[in-house]
Design a protein around this motif. Structure first.
Motif, PDB file in Angstrom:
ATOM      1  N   PHE A  60       0.874  -1.175   0.000  1.00  0.00           N
ATOM      2  CA  PHE A  60       0.000   0.000   0.000  1.00  0.00           C
ATOM      3  C   PHE A  60       0.909   1.222   0.000  1.00  0.00           C
ATOM      4  N   ALA A  61       0.662   2.134  -0.937  1.00  0.00           N
ATOM      5  CA  ALA A  61       1.509   3.316  -1.070  1.00  0.00           C
ATOM      6  C   ALA A  61       0.643   4.557  -1.231  1.00  0.00           C
ATOM      7  N   THR A  62       1.258   5.706  -1.032  1.00  0.00           N
ATOM      8  CA  THR A  62       0.539   6.959  -1.220  1.00  0.00           C
ATOM      9  C   THR A  62       0.139   7.099  -2.688  1.00  0.00           C
ATOM     10  N   ALA A  63      -0.803   7.972  -2.961  1.00  0.00           N
ATOM     11  CA  ALA A  63      -1.300   8.176  -4.319  1.00  0.00           C
ATOM     12  C   ALA A  63      -0.212   8.681  -5.262  1.00  0.00           C
ATOM     13  N   ASP A  64       0.767   9.400  -4.727  1.00  0.00           N
ATOM     14  CA  ASP A  64       1.820   9.951  -5.584  1.00  0.00           C
ATOM     15  C   ASP A  64       3.133   9.177  -5.511  1.00  0.00           C
ATOM     16  N   ALA A  65       3.096   7.974  -4.975  1.00  0.00           N
ATOM     17  CA  ALA A  65       4.307   7.142  -4.896  1.00  0.00           C
ATOM     18  C   ALA A  65       4.758   6.741  -6.293  1.00  0.00           C
ATOM     19  N   ASN A  66       6.054   6.518  -6.440  1.00  0.00           N
ATOM     20  CA  ASN A  66       6.615   6.055  -7.705  1.00  0.00           C
ATOM     21  C   ASN A  66       6.316   4.562  -7.832  1.00  0.00           C
TER      22      ASN A  66
END
Length: 150
Positions: A112-118
């Motif tokens: 699970f990553a932030t919306a702007d993660a690479n």
């Protein structure tokens, strides 16, 4: 005696895995959580950043997301489309990446990553997770497939 030694070893391995996942989350600020489940969505290990408390609670209630992905991949393979080994979903506030290690290893890894993660960097971590799931399959899950073996 051998059973208690095996249980201690498994516990130590679980602790090392949890600490490693904690370290990865602390190093990568865009990584909100990591969940490793078996094919049925039963959690094997998971770790969450402090900012992902609501997400972790939601995953705990709906951990079948991992089994849905593995079932979907199995069905696609049966239809002749081929098995899917990666699933990516983008939402308003986060992204979900799943690595399906079935049938080679009996695990599904969900990041699970932030919306702007690479997202490319996270996908490139696939080999790392494959190594970890190979170890989990060999040392932890084999016990459930072959009772009496630790």
């Amino acid at each position: 005696m051998k059973d208690s030694q095996g249980a201690v070893q498994v516990h130590q391995q679980e602790q090392r895995l949890t600490e490693y996942m904690k370290k990865l989350i602390m190093q990568e600020q865009d990584l909100l959580g990591i969940a490793i489940t078996d094919r049925d969505g039963v959690p094997i290990a998971q770790e969450w950043s402090r900012s992902a408390k609501n997400l972790s609670k939601s995953f705990a209630k709906h951990s079948q997301i991992a089994s849905a992905f593995s079932n979907m991949s199995d069905q696609a393979n049966k239809l002749g489309i081929g098995a899917s080994d990666t699933f990516i979903a983008s939402y308003q506030h986060y992204q979900v990446i799943q690595f399906n290690e079935l049938p080679l290893h009996q695990c599904v890894v969900t990041l699970f990553a932030t919306a702007d993660a690479n997202i490319g960097e996270l996908i490139n971590s696939r080999d790392l997770w494959r190594t970890i799931t190979r170890h989990i399959d060999k040392e932890v899950l084999r016990d459930s497939r072959n009772p009496g073996m630790i």
